[in-house]
Every structure is written in structure tokens, then in C-alpha cells.
Design an enzyme around this catalytic site. Sequence first.
Site, short mmCIF file in Angstrom:
data_model
loop_
_atom_site.label_atom_id
_atom_site.label_comp_id
_atom_site.label_asym_id
_atom_site.label_seq_id
_atom_site.Cartn_x
_atom_site.Cartn_y
_atom_site.Cartn_z
N CYS A 130 33.03 -23.82 -1.82
CA CYS A 130 33.44 -24.22 -0.46
C CYS A 130 34.97 -24.13 -0.35
CB CYS A 130 32.90 -25.61 -0.16
SG CYS A 130 33.13 -26.09 1.56
N ASP A 163 23.26 -20.52 5.15
CA ASP A 163 24.40 -21.45 5.18
C ASP A 163 24.88 -21.62 6.63
OD1 ASP A 163 26.67 -22.91 4.71
OD2 ASP A 163 27.32 -21.69 3.01
N HIS A 183 24.11 -24.30 2.20
CA HIS A 183 25.45 -24.45 1.64
C HIS A 183 25.44 -25.22 0.31
CE1 HIS A 183 29.80 -24.43 2.17
NE2 HIS A 183 29.84 -25.71 1.86
#
Lengths: 362, 128
Positions: A150, A307, A336
Site C-alpha cells: 500500500c 482492489d 486490497h
Amino acid sequence: MKATETGQAPGGDLYDTLLKIAENTQTFQRLMTTDAKIAQSPKEVIWTLNKAKLYRYVPLVPEDRCHRTPLFLVFAIMNRPHVLDLRPGHSFVEYMLKQGYDLYLLDWGAPGPEDRNLCFDDYTLEYLPRAIRKIKSVSGSEEFSMLGWCLGALITTLYAALRPDNGLKNLILLTAPLDFSDKNAGGFIRWTTNESFNADKIVDAFGNVPGEMIDYGAKALKPVENFVGNYLNLWDNLDNAKVVESWHSMNTWVRDNIPMTGGAYRQLINAFYKENRLMNGTLELRGERVDLSKLRANILTVIAENDHITPPCQSEGVMAKIGSQDKELFRVRGGHIGIMAGSGAEKNTWPHIQQWLAARTV
Amino acid sequence: MSENNDSFNPFDPTGMLRNMRDSNMTAWSKMMIQFVNTDAYAQATGTMLDAWLTTSAPFRQVIEKITTQALANLNMPSRADVIRLAERLTNIEMRLDDLEAKLDEGARTNGRVAVSTRNKPNPAEKQP
């Protein structure tokens, strides 16, 4: 009477049902707490700076079977990194330790009001190089591999492009938000690039952006799943101990929100989401231009096909811009977080990362 | 995570209700995802947030001013003072980290020198 013959009192079914509902309610209440035992792999703190801590995990295999190149894990700045070591028996950290990796984890910590001006410049050029220096010193290896997830992937990419000669051999990017050219790709970019959204005003009001606000934003992208469906699914599966424990550990991690520094938030929205400076080649950190073509480390980009936080297009476009010779794009079905912490992670994502890394690690 | 029961069983009203609930949830979920992904939603939430931040700003400023004044009257450090102090501590920590890096480097260099000295053949030993 039939009920007497079977030894059951009249109305026994109803009684059992009510008992079951009461039990389920108790279990449900327990699961709403955030006291699941997560991040249990033994580790030691080897370096600290401000709120950041660098951990080294205790190896699980004998030294002669260990890879000599250390692997450095960098997670996002607005969540705890415990998701990488969620619970014993279902932990990426544990999995990699069993494969003989020398693992290091950077926990950015929870910023205080005094950190409100920290931005990606500081994370990339102040914190990361210092942590890497310590890893090199402790491991005795000049080369290292890095895994970013991320916003951690964004920071590691910036570092890899700015310091290509600092020993970084392999870079693994998980759901990396790097390319913001498609302004209609998902809710986040649509909300934040709208002219009515003013990141500066939020930062001026809060200093650091509260973790709850960021968490709400992420959940609001899929409101029904996150606010209703998630709990209904849990209720339906309360008899399944595996699902219950998995849910509890995930809930413990999800609800442990930490604020995002005002400086980083402002930069993320304005320089990345709105102006897409990294991909345009106009991003500067402390006066140094970030040139992705200078990134030379072997690179594996892992994309989560479903995602909704970092849509696949935000990770795909960067592959053409980076200068590495050895680059691979790996798509995984999942969301995600699910691609690394979901039930399928240990069959798909983890083995692929491990095999890719093992082929490129001493 | 939930079990997917596609088979229709007229003697299981709970199962039927669950299937209906799941179908409704799926439809509702799709609709909401589409809704939050519209420009109208982005515009509306942005405007609401902006309005709230604008209207609350004067109150926040007044509270901050009053608190700072009260702390000053009590001879106590304000939030800004504490923040400044914390920033200085972080800077000191960075200096310490720089020193540690230099010591590490020095130790490594000395180690290398020591190793290379040990490995060097002793000229005295070569003499017959």
C-alpha cells in the site's frame, strides 16, 4: 408422548434455539472486542527513531539454511503492520521465516501532534535510509530485498528510484498506489480529486488526519459489505471456529487505526492523487527529482484484481516507466488486504513471492 | 465466508429467507458501490466536509486562543510549547542516530583494518 419418548421436554426445540441465539450473541459480543492475539512471532527491536521501530524477527530455521540477503518489510503509514503477522498459523512473517529469510519489519508508529509536518520526503529520505543502514549493520549484508505494501509500496518505490545504488536487490510491491492518471478509477480518486475536496483545509483543522476518518473513507467505498455484510457473514458462521478466530484477529487489526501525518496526507492528495507527479516525472523530494527510470532493482508487482482501495490501474502503468531489467506483474484474485491476509494467501500470494525472491536471493 | 445455498428447498423457510436476504444484499451492495462512485456523491461529500470545516474553524480558533491564554496565566506550557519540545527531541534523536551510524562505520573499518593486519604475513616470520 413423542417428546417424552425421546427424553426431550415439550418446547425443547424452541429452548435449544433460544439457547443457541444466546450463545451466538455472547460469541458475537466477544468478537467485537479488539483483544485477539495478533503479531505473535518473536522479534526484537533493533532500532528506533521518533515513533518508528525496526524489528528483527527471530529466525525459525538453522543459520546454514537461511538466506543471507535480508528482507525488509515496509507497511503503510496509517495502519499497524501487524497484518503481515496476523495470527500463528496464518502469518506471512511466519511463512517467510520458515523459508529461511532474515526478516526485518518497520513499524512507523502512531504520529503525535509534533509529527504533523512529516511527509513522504521524511519517510523516504530520513527514516528509511536510517533503518536500512541498521539492517545492513546487523545482518552484515550490503544487499537487501524490500517489500512494500500500500503506501509502504509507494515509499519503497520512491526510495528505490532515488537511491538505486544503496544495495537494493529485489523490490516487491503489493497493491502499490503509484499511477493516478485515471481519475475515474475507484471512489478514493473520484472523491479526492473533486474540486470540492480540500486536503489543506482538513490538515489545517486536524493537524494529523484521524485514523477513524481514513478508516471510514476506506469502508465507505464498499458501504454495504463493510457496515452490514461483514457482520451478517460473521453471524452465519459463528459455529465455524476457524472463521470466528480469523474474523476476530482481522477485526482487531482493522480497528487499530492510527492517524496519518498532515504533511503526508496533504502531499498524497495534492501531489499524487490530484497532480500525478510521480508518473509525470515532476515529483521532487527534498529537491531531488524522482526518476522511475533510475530504479534498477528486480521488481515484482502484485496486483489485487478486486482492489477497491488501489485499483489495478494504479499499479500497472508504472511497470513501463521503471528502468529495471527484471520485472514481473503478478495478478491475484482478491481485495486490497485479502491477497495477503485472506484464506487463499498462503496458497497463492505467499508462495509466489517466496519463489520469486528465492530465485533472486543469496 | 457465508455458505452459498443455491438449491431451493420449500421445507426450509429459514434457508429461503437467507437466500432472499443474500440476494437483496448483493443488489443493495452493487447499487451503493455505484452510488459512492459517482461525481455527484464526491461533490456532495466534499461540499459537506468543506462546509463543516469552514463553520467550525472560528470555534476551534477561539477555543485554542482561550486555552493558550489560560495556560499562560497559570504559568504552564501550551500545546505549541510541548510540540516544539517534542520536535527538538526528535532532532536530538536523529543526531544520536547519526553518531551511532558513524560509530558503527568506525567499528567496521577498525574491524576490517584489524582483520587485514592479522591476515598480512608478518615480515619477521619470513626471515630465516
